[in-house]
Design a protein around this motif. Structure first.
Motif, PDB file in Angstrom:
ATOM      1  N   ILE A  27     -47.867 -31.563  18.731  1.00 48.37           N
ATOM      2  CA  ILE A  27     -47.271 -30.529  17.884  1.00 48.37           C
ATOM      3  C   ILE A  27     -45.741 -30.628  17.900  1.00 48.37           C
ATOM      4  CG2 ILE A  27     -46.900 -28.033  17.672  1.00 48.37           C
ATOM      5  CD1 ILE A  27     -49.599 -28.933  16.625  1.00 48.37           C
ATOM      6  N   ARG A  28     -45.167 -30.894  19.083  1.00 42.92           N
ATOM      7  CA  ARG A  28     -43.706 -31.013  19.184  1.00 42.92           C
ATOM      8  C   ARG A  28     -43.190 -32.185  18.357  1.00 42.92           C
ATOM      9  NH1 ARG A  28     -43.738 -29.953  25.618  1.00 42.92           N
ATOM     10  NH2 ARG A  28     -43.595 -27.680  25.593  1.00 42.92           N
ATOM     11  N   ILE A  29     -43.952 -33.286  18.354  1.00 46.14           N
ATOM     12  CA  ILE A  29     -43.574 -34.446  17.521  1.00 46.14           C
ATOM     13  C   ILE A  29     -43.614 -34.056  16.044  1.00 46.14           C
ATOM     14  CG2 ILE A  29     -44.284 -36.763  16.783  1.00 46.14           C
ATOM     15  CD1 ILE A  29     -45.363 -37.171  19.669  1.00 46.14           C
ATOM     16  N   ALA A  30     -44.654 -33.301  15.669  1.00 45.29           N
ATOM     17  CA  ALA A  30     -44.799 -32.868  14.273  1.00 45.29           C
ATOM     18  C   ALA A  30     -43.641 -31.967  13.849  1.00 45.29           C
ATOM     19  CB  ALA A  30     -46.133 -32.142  14.105  1.00 45.29           C
ATOM     20  N   ILE A  31     -43.241 -31.060  14.746  1.00 42.97           N
ATOM     21  CA  ILE A  31     -42.110 -30.159  14.441  1.00 42.97           C
ATOM     22  C   ILE A  31     -40.822 -30.972  14.329  1.00 42.97           C
ATOM     23  CG2 ILE A  31     -40.670 -28.298  15.384  1.00 42.97           C
ATOM     24  CD1 ILE A  31     -43.256 -27.155  16.653  1.00 42.97           C
ATOM     25  N   GLY A  32     -40.632 -31.935  15.263  1.00 41.04           N
ATOM     26  CA  GLY A  32     -39.423 -32.763  15.253  1.00 41.04           C
ATOM     27  C   GLY A  32     -39.290 -33.606  14.001  1.00 41.04           C
ATOM     28  N   ASN A  33     -40.423 -33.941  13.360  1.00 39.57           N
ATOM     29  CA  ASN A  33     -40.403 -34.750  12.137  1.00 39.57           C
ATOM     30  C   ASN A  33     -40.540 -33.907  10.864  1.00 39.57           C
ATOM     31  OD1 ASN A  33     -40.497 -37.862  12.757  1.00 39.57           O
ATOM     32  ND2 ASN A  33     -41.750 -36.880  14.336  1.00 39.57           N
ATOM     33  N   ASP A  34     -40.488 -32.572  11.036  1.00 39.35           N
ATOM     34  CA  ASP A  34     -40.633 -31.652   9.897  1.00 39.35           C
ATOM     35  C   ASP A  34     -41.970 -31.792   9.178  1.00 39.35           C
ATOM     36  OD1 ASP A  34     -38.399 -30.083  10.024  1.00 39.35           O
ATOM     37  OD2 ASP A  34     -37.152 -31.438   8.840  1.00 39.35           O
ATOM     38  N   TRP A  35     -42.991 -32.196   9.909  1.00 36.52           N
ATOM     39  CA  TRP A  35     -44.337 -32.267   9.308  1.00 36.52           C
ATOM     40  C   TRP A  35     -44.970 -30.882   9.264  1.00 36.52           C
ATOM     41  CZ3 TRP A  35     -45.668 -36.865  12.980  1.00 36.52           C
ATOM     42  CH2 TRP A  35     -44.993 -38.017  12.542  1.00 36.52           C
TER      43      TRP A  35
END
Length: 212
Positions: A27-35
């Motif tokens: 989830i943190r990766i998704a937030i960091g990539n604006d997904w």
């Protein structure tokens, strides 16, 4: 997701928490990539429960080793369990043990050198006489097994079910499982004044805090 893990997958609290933590990383990766725009974990708190880890005493292990068992399936499960108690191998690793995992050092001592499937850490475990005896007992199985496996290991589910029967016939008042064997190995090592660093290497832990 937590409810699903605890109901559909029958995970205990700490096991569910491990999966949730891994999911949170994604989830943190998704937030960091604006997904995704919002953190679904915002405001949520998860707490690990203190776990009292069971292990066998010398007397209990001796009772299991010396018990005359006439039912072949229970005898095999007992032998595999005892092998794990004297090697510290996790169930999945003992089920994949082959002759290639056995090495001899310069002094002629036999060792198990095997990469743990779970952590990909290399284990270096001295092959004690009790473990050698079990390998010798099943040498006919090893010589005829098409996959080169050394021991006739049943499924984890069957093994844990049969271990309950073995506990009953041996008068052991503990919930025997394959994981208790690893804890027993560690407790025996500590009793014999083996350092935590060495125990961590034998158990294939990536972090000595896990060993502690």
């Amino acid at each position: 997701f937590e409810f699903f893990l605890k109901t559909e997958k029958s995970c205990q609290n700490n096991s569910a928490l491990k999966h949730i933590k891994n999911f949170r990383k994604v989830i943190r990766i998704a937030i960091g990539n604006d997904w995704i725009k919002r953190d679904p974990f915002f405001g949520l708190r998860f707490k690990a429960e203190e776990v009292n880890v069971d292990f066998l005493s010398n007397d209990e292990l001796k009772r299991i080793r010396q018990k005359k068992i006439t039912i072949p399936r229970l005898e095999r499960i007992r032998d595999i369990f005892v092998f794990c108690c004297f090697t510290g191998l996790a169930f999945v690793d003992v089920s994949q043990l082959t002759a290639e995992d056995l090495i001899k050092d310069a002094q002629g001592n036999m060792w198990i050198r095997k990469m743990r499937q779970k952590t990909k850490e290399m284990c270096n475990i001295p092959l004690l006489s009790a473990a050698k005896e079990i390998l010798e007992k099943y040498k006919d199985f090893a010589s005829t097994n098409a996959n080169g496996l050394l021991l006739p290991v049943s499924s984890n589910q069957k093994t844990n079910a049969y271990l309950k029967e073995i506990a009953d016939v041996c008068g052991i008042q503990k919930n025997l499982s394959t994981h208790i064997a690893r804890h027993t190995f560690a407790s025996l090592a500590i009793a014999n004044k083996v350092s935590l660093e060495s125990i961590a290497k034998m158990l294939g832990h990536t972090d000595i805090r896990t060993t502690r």
